[in-house]
Motif scaffolding. Sequence first.
Motif, PDB file in Angstrom:
ATOM      1  N   THR A  20      44.043  46.593  56.350  1.00  0.00           N
ATOM      2  CA  THR A  20      43.770  46.274  55.208  1.00  0.00           C
ATOM      3  C   THR A  20      43.715  48.039  54.479  1.00  0.00           C
ATOM      4  N   LEU A  21      42.743  48.537  54.735  1.00  0.00           N
ATOM      5  CA  LEU A  21      42.605  49.929  54.366  1.00  0.00           C
ATOM      6  C   LEU A  21      43.795  50.336  53.926  1.00  0.00           C
ATOM      7  N   GLY A  22      44.576  51.172  55.160  1.00  0.00           N
ATOM      8  CA  GLY A  22      46.122  51.863  55.098  1.00  0.00           C
ATOM      9  C   GLY A  22      46.931  51.561  54.028  1.00  0.00           C
ATOM     10  N   LEU A  23      47.435  49.766  54.240  1.00  0.00           N
ATOM     11  CA  LEU A  23      47.836  49.040  53.080  1.00  0.00           C
ATOM     12  C   LEU A  23      47.705  49.980  51.468  1.00  0.00           C
ATOM     13  N   ASN A  24      46.116  49.709  51.217  1.00  0.00           N
ATOM     14  CA  ASN A  24      45.506  49.491  49.679  1.00  0.00           C
ATOM     15  C   ASN A  24      45.813  51.658  49.481  1.00  0.00           C
ATOM     16  N   PHE A  25      45.420  52.269  50.004  1.00  0.00           N
ATOM     17  CA  PHE A  25      45.973  53.932  49.641  1.00  0.00           C
ATOM     18  C   PHE A  25      47.805  53.541  49.506  1.00  0.00           C
ATOM     19  N   ARG A  26      48.121  53.420  50.725  1.00  0.00           N
ATOM     20  CA  ARG A  26      49.371  53.512  50.278  1.00  0.00           C
ATOM     21  C   ARG A  26      50.149  52.964  48.636  1.00  0.00           C
ATOM     22  N   ALA A  27      49.429  51.607  48.463  1.00  0.00           N
ATOM     23  CA  ALA A  27      49.367  51.024  47.536  1.00  0.00           C
ATOM     24  C   ALA A  27      49.352  51.572  46.142  1.00  0.00           C
ATOM     25  N   ARG A  28      48.572  53.026  46.064  1.00  0.00           N
ATOM     26  CA  ARG A  28      47.165  53.759  45.208  1.00  0.00           C
ATOM     27  C   ARG A  28      48.645  55.301  44.762  1.00  0.00           C
TER      28      ARG A  28
END
Length: 573
Positions: A20-28
């Motif tokens: 989830t942390l990796g997905l948030n970094f990619r989305a931002r």
Amino acid sequence: LAPPTSPCRSQFTECCNCCTLGLNFRARGQGCEAHQHLGYPCGHVFLTCCEEEDGIDQPTLRRKENSASTLPPGNGPCAQQCAVEDGQARCSCFPGFALAADGRTCEDVNECVTNTHSCQASERCLNTVGSFMCEKQTTCPAGHQLKNDACVDVDECAAGSDGCAAGFECQNTVGSFSCNPRQRCFTGFTQDAHGNCIDIDECVSVEEPCNSGFNCINTVGSYTCQRKIILCSQGYHVSEDGARCVDVDECHTGVHRCGEGQICQNLPGTYRCDCQTGYQYDMIRRVCVDVNECWRYPGRLCAQTCENSPGSYRCSCTAGFTLAYDGKNCEDVNECNNNPCSQECANIYGSYQCYCRQGFYLKEDGHTCEDIDECSQSIGHLCAFRCVNVPGSYQCACPPHGYSMSPNGRTCRDIDECSLGAHNCSATETCYNIQGSFRCLSFSCPQNYRRVSDTRCERISCPNFMDCQNSPLRITYYQLSFQTNILIPAQIFRIGPSPAYSGDNIIISITRGNEENYFSTRKLNAFTGAVYLQRQVREPRDFLIDVEMKLLRQGTFTTFLARIYVFITTHSL
């Protein structure tokens, strides 16, 4: 992944959080470099989800070769890091892990439980594999719910959680709701529990529906106010609100009939006319007249003087007194506080007296002190030499040289310059003190004489008989000092042989220094002669006289010479 056993379930949760942390970094759009700060396997999962092209439903846990369950080449028996110490392998773990009890494998450290995280008080700590996350925690007030990190109102009416009874409809409000009757009543009516409209008694339910002085009468749907009817007695009138009777202040409104000098005193329903203080009512003239308190109470109102005034009186005091704070008694005035005298002041009852210090006298004005000139007014002599007047006294002075003041402060005492060494005589001279000064005397022996003492010369030899008869055998120096006020004639010197023998006879004479005949000689007996001062010497003067004595002893004359310094000085000071 299928639900794992307990250890696997924990590992599965950590993988999901890391993904989830990796997905948030990619989305931002923040990049995926942050994986290097995460431990294994969280960093691997983070990197996989951050770089994934398409979204994934569930992160797959992919183990690296150096995971906790396998032993990577080069690490020896250790799961993560291996070091050789003293020839033996020693295992250690990456940050965020702790070495397990077997000394080989590594376990994740829950920073949220061990309280080693850095989350703020308003944030919630979420543990991750090898690290942790801080999640903002928001609490919403009643009637609100959290949605997209914001508190929004809950519509209880739409949710059907209002609980309004039949006949009422729900109306949503911010943070709450209200139940309103479905049927509206007209103004002046209210709806009961059954939904019926009933009349409101405003006279009971409304606080003070009518103004003071009015009565409230309820009507259907409304009410009316009717004025109260009040009848007041003479001296009273209805109040402005019409509620009660109040007293008429005749004194304030000016409807009284009090005369000049009278005071109107209001009473309930009427008034009274009184005389002012200090006045009394004259029944004949029907006016208030002044009372002369000084005549009515003689000697009882004031300590000294009573003066009548309109409606009162005042006390006053005579000169030298001031009125006390009680306005009746008189207190003595200390005139000395104002310094009326040039020197000393003595306050007395009702007045004051000036007096002067010693050496001054009070002038005719009774205030000024004048210096007494003791030197000019004294009878007799205050000082031996000179009297000097000073303010309030006098001082005695001595001549500037040769004298000092005696302890009595009046007479002058001669200074012995010779004994004090205050002279200017040379080493070959002898200092001789006189009254008020000194003299430097030089004693020298003539030719054919030798000096046998400080004051005596003796003849050495005589070439023939005549010289032995005429020249002195001995020359002796003497110094005499007298004052100008010496009584005349005065015997000042005696001369004779020592020792004297029977048959001796002398002849004395002044051979030098008596040109003005101030001195004379007299033969007292056959072997004693005397020198006298026979004229008064008015001013200080010095004399040097030679007194010759011829001694006839056994048919032979022997001559002796007395060289006498006579100093006449001023009289004693």
